[in-house]
Design a protein around this motif. Structure first.
Motif, PDB file in Angstrom:
ATOM      1  N   GLY A 288       0.799  -1.210   0.000  1.00 28.16           N
ATOM      2  CA  GLY A 288       0.000   0.000   0.000  1.00 28.16           C
ATOM      3  C   GLY A 288       0.831   1.259   0.000  1.00 28.16           C
ATOM      4  N   HIS A 289       2.118   1.127   0.258  1.00 26.91           N
ATOM      5  CA  HIS A 289       2.992   2.281   0.424  1.00 26.91           C
ATOM      6  C   HIS A 289       3.333   2.970  -0.895  1.00 26.91           C
ATOM      7  N   PHE A 290       2.936   2.398  -2.024  1.00 27.99           N
ATOM      8  CA  PHE A 290       3.179   3.059  -3.298  1.00 27.99           C
ATOM      9  C   PHE A 290       2.470   4.407  -3.387  1.00 27.99           C
ATOM     10  N   ILE A 291       1.521   4.643  -2.492  1.00 26.14           N
ATOM     11  CA  ILE A 291       0.754   5.900  -2.502  1.00 26.14           C
ATOM     12  C   ILE A 291       1.561   7.085  -1.977  1.00 26.14           C
ATOM     13  N   ALA A 292       2.765   6.845  -1.448  1.00 29.32           N
ATOM     14  CA  ALA A 292       3.545   7.941  -0.868  1.00 29.32           C
ATOM     15  C   ALA A 292       3.817   9.050  -1.874  1.00 29.32           C
ATOM     16  N   GLY A 293       4.087   8.689  -3.121  1.00 29.48           N
ATOM     17  CA  GLY A 293       4.361   9.693  -4.143  1.00 29.48           C
ATOM     18  C   GLY A 293       3.149  10.547  -4.440  1.00 29.48           C
ATOM     19  N   ALA A 294       1.975   9.920  -4.513  1.00 31.73           N
ATOM     20  CA  ALA A 294       0.743  10.660  -4.781  1.00 31.73           C
ATOM     21  C   ALA A 294       0.441  11.642  -3.651  1.00 31.73           C
ATOM     22  N   PHE A 295       0.614  11.199  -2.420  1.00 31.17           N
ATOM     23  CA  PHE A 295       0.372  12.096  -1.293  1.00 31.17           C
ATOM     24  C   PHE A 295       1.451  13.181  -1.191  1.00 31.17           C
ATOM     25  N   SER A 296       2.645  12.887  -1.678  1.00 31.37           N
ATOM     26  CA  SER A 296       3.683  13.930  -1.738  1.00 31.37           C
ATOM     27  C   SER A 296       3.230  15.046  -2.667  1.00 31.37           C
ATOM     28  N   LEU A 297       2.577  14.682  -3.768  1.00 29.52           N
ATOM     29  CA  LEU A 297       2.038  15.693  -4.682  1.00 29.52           C
ATOM     30  C   LEU A 297       0.969  16.539  -4.003  1.00 29.52           C
ATOM     31  N   VAL A 298       0.135  15.910  -3.185  1.00 30.02           N
ATOM     32  CA  VAL A 298      -0.892  16.661  -2.448  1.00 30.02           C
ATOM     33  C   VAL A 298      -0.229  17.692  -1.532  1.00 30.02           C
ATOM     34  N   MET A 299       0.807  17.281  -0.821  1.00 31.83           N
ATOM     35  CA  MET A 299       1.503  18.192   0.085  1.00 31.83           C
ATOM     36  C   MET A 299       2.149  19.344  -0.679  1.00 31.83           C
ATOM     37  N   LEU A 300       2.776  19.030  -1.812  1.00 30.10           N
ATOM     38  CA  LEU A 300       3.415  20.077  -2.606  1.00 30.10           C
ATOM     39  C   LEU A 300       2.377  20.999  -3.242  1.00 30.10           C
ATOM     40  N   TYR A 301       1.248  20.444  -3.639  1.00 26.63           N
ATOM     41  CA  TYR A 301       0.164  21.262  -4.188  1.00 26.63           C
ATOM     42  C   TYR A 301      -0.293  22.284  -3.152  1.00 26.63           C
ATOM     43  N   ASP A 302      -0.482  21.831  -1.926  1.00 22.72           N
ATOM     44  CA  ASP A 302      -0.905  22.745  -0.864  1.00 22.72           C
ATOM     45  C   ASP A 302       0.168  23.798  -0.591  1.00 22.72           C
ATOM     46  N   TYR A 303       1.424  23.360  -0.538  1.00 24.39           N
ATOM     47  CA  TYR A 303       2.530  24.309  -0.329  1.00 24.39           C
ATOM     48  C   TYR A 303       2.559  25.353  -1.439  1.00 24.39           C
ATOM     49  N   SER A 350      -6.548  17.454   0.032  1.00 24.92           N
ATOM     50  CA  SER A 350      -5.854  18.739   0.010  1.00 24.92           C
ATOM     51  C   SER A 350      -6.428  19.701   1.043  1.00 24.92           C
ATOM     52  N   LYS A 351      -5.561  20.289   1.837  1.00 26.67           N
ATOM     53  CA  LYS A 351      -5.990  21.289   2.820  1.00 26.67           C
ATOM     54  C   LYS A 351      -6.403  22.590   2.151  1.00 26.67           C
ATOM     55  N   VAL A 352      -5.831  22.874   0.995  1.00 24.02           N
ATOM     56  CA  VAL A 352      -6.213  24.086   0.256  1.00 24.02           C
ATOM     57  C   VAL A 352      -7.632  23.950  -0.267  1.00 24.02           C
ATOM     58  N   LEU A 353      -7.941  22.794  -0.821  1.00 27.14           N
ATOM     59  CA  LEU A 353      -9.267  22.573  -1.400  1.00 27.14           C
ATOM     60  C   LEU A 353     -10.312  22.220  -0.341  1.00 27.14           C
ATOM     61  N   HIS A 354      -9.839  21.731   0.805  1.00 32.25           N
ATOM     62  CA  HIS A 354     -10.752  21.361   1.898  1.00 32.25           C
ATOM     63  C   HIS A 354     -10.183  21.906   3.214  1.00 32.25           C
ATOM     64  N   PRO A 355     -10.408  23.166   3.500  1.00 31.74           N
ATOM     65  CA  PRO A 355      -9.819  23.825   4.678  1.00 31.74           C
ATOM     66  C   PRO A 355     -10.175  23.164   6.004  1.00 31.74           C
ATOM     67  N   ALA A 356     -11.221  22.360   6.037  1.00 30.13           N
ATOM     68  CA  ALA A 356     -11.600  21.709   7.297  1.00 30.13           C
ATOM     69  C   ALA A 356     -10.584  20.637   7.705  1.00 30.13           C
ATOM     70  N   ILE A 357      -9.773  20.166   6.762  1.00 34.06           N
ATOM     71  CA  ILE A 357      -8.755  19.162   7.084  1.00 34.06           C
ATOM     72  C   ILE A 357      -7.659  19.803   7.933  1.00 34.06           C
ATOM     73  N   LYS A 358      -7.420  19.245   9.096  1.00 32.41           N
ATOM     74  CA  LYS A 358      -6.389  19.773   9.990  1.00 32.41           C
ATOM     75  C   LYS A 358      -5.120  18.931   9.991  1.00 32.41           C
ATOM     76  N   LYS A 359      -5.269  17.653   9.664  1.00 32.84           N
ATOM     77  CA  LYS A 359      -4.108  16.757   9.649  1.00 32.84           C
ATOM     78  C   LYS A 359      -4.245  15.783   8.484  1.00 32.84           C
ATOM     79  N   TYR A 360      -3.152  15.607   7.751  1.00 35.49           N
ATOM     80  CA  TYR A 360      -3.159  14.682   6.622  1.00 35.49           C
ATOM     81  C   TYR A 360      -3.353  13.240   7.103  1.00 35.49           C
TER      82      TYR A 360
END
Length: 375
Positions: A288-303, A350-360
């Motif tokens: 299941g850990h192959f998703i790390a790259g996709a979630f890295s994109l989410v973090m960079l998108y928010d940044y 994404s925290k940018v697209l969903h501000p209610a998210i406080k923790k990934y």
């Protein structure tokens, strides 16, 4: 006059639309694996889905498990004209090339993010320091908690060995371990998890740990002489699926039957691994850990869009692995078996697209559930 107004209208319309195109976020992923290697292709395909979801331009370049090629690719990216360089490069510290690649890219003022594997060696850490300090463009990283994979699979393997009463003449369960490599953080941490599971059970002896370099053929060759050296060992832990297949093949070559007279574990989500799990020849499988790259994109998108992840930490080490049951194996293949991750929507994280998210939340099981709902 009407021509002037029409032209002006077109110009204004173009100006309103152009920024989305001109300012599109660009990312290059220096994939350390081979372009025909199931795990790393799966990781890239999942990232492509996340990129489409988020409107990110993603470029994937494979290093083909050649650490020198990784550095050459980094130099090529750094040498590109300014307008052809990506905004961010995602890379992995496989084979301990991360420090030099980071130096090259940071010197070209290209922001970097480590995914899958970062720095655990004390010597490396002394060279690179912490993100955003010595190397200002090194933003941070996201790693799957690799210890989990080693621990989950080894624990399940030990439990199976105990249930099958596979103790030797000394009353102990004996295990062999075929690890990945000596320098990659992921390999080291998976081994740590495996050793933790062994240490928790005083009736288990780890006879030997060898390194198969993630390679099927090498593991097949190595395991053949391991079986001769330790003829009473019946538990074989491996650091990935390819090495498990190699070890199983050499066991069959000596007349053995994996899942009946010897028990094997593996890590990854290849179709072959799932088939082996369902047939019983593979006794434990984590992935299941192959998703790390996709979630890295989410973090960079928010940044990139003004929401820094610094409040959660710059180098995140999060739980992503699950120990698959045969039922979950079938679910995975039904949902993603054709390497198609279109049932997933990474915008939801994404925290940018969903501000209610406080923790990934980077868990793999939530993605299985999301895809099931959208099926």
């Amino acid at each position: 006059m009407w021509i002037y107004r029409f032209t002006l209208s077109l110009l204004l319309s173009w100006c309103l639309l152009a920024p989305a195109t001109l300012m599109a976020m660009t990312v290059t992923f220096l994939n350390p694996g081979k372009s025909d290697e199931v795990y790393w292709v799966t990781a890239s395909n999942c990232m492509m889905t996340a990129a489409r979801n988020l409107g990110v331009q993603l470029e994937v370049i494979y290093a083909e498990r050649d650490h020198l090629k990784t550095l050459e690719l980094a130099r090529q990216i750094a040498a590109r004209p300014l307008n052809a360089r990506p905004d961010y490069v995602i890379l992995s510290n496989d084979y301990a090339v991360g420090a030099e690649a980071l130096r090259i890219l940071d010197g070209a003022h290209i922001k970097t993010f480590f995914s899958y594997s970062s720095f655990s060696d004390a010597g490396e850490r002394e060279k690179v320091g912490a993100p955003r300090q010595l190397y200002k463009g090194w933003l941070g990283g996201l790693e799957p908690r690799a210890e989990d994979a080693g621990y989950l699979t080894a624990s399940a393997l030990i439990q199976r060995g105990r249930a099958e009463k596979l103790t030797g003449a000394d009353g102990k369960l004996h295990m062999l371990a075929i690890a990945g490599d000596r320098s990659t953080t992921t390999s080291y941490k998976r081994n740590e998890g495996m050793r933790k599971a062994v240490a928790e059970d005083k009736n288990v002896i780890l006879d030997q740990v060898i390194y198969g370099d993630w390679n099927r053929a090498k593991a097949q060759e190595q395991s053949a002489w391991l079986y001769q050296r330790y003829p009473h060992t019946r538990l074989i832990w491996t650091g990935n699926d390819l090495m498990a297949f190699g070890a199983m093949e050499s066991w069959r070559a000596r007349g053995g039957k994996p899942g009946r007279d010897a028990f094997f574990s593996a890590i990854n989500t290849s179709a072959e691994a799932f088939t082996a799990l369902e047939s019983g020849s593979l006794s434990a499988l984590a992935g299941g850990h192959f998703i790390a790259g996709a979630f890295s994109l989410v973090m960079l998108y928010d940044y990139h869009h003004g929401k820094d992840f610094i409040d959660e930490g710059l180098e995140l080490d999060r739980s992503m692995f699950i120990l698959f049951t045969p039922e979950e194996s079938r679910r995975f293949q039904s949902l993603f078996g054709a390497q198609n991750f279109d049932k997933l929507d990474f915008r939801k994280f994404s925290k940018v697209l969903h501000p209610a998210i406080k923790k990934y939340d980077f868990s793999f099981r939530q993605l299985l559930n999301q895809a099931e709902v959208r099926k």
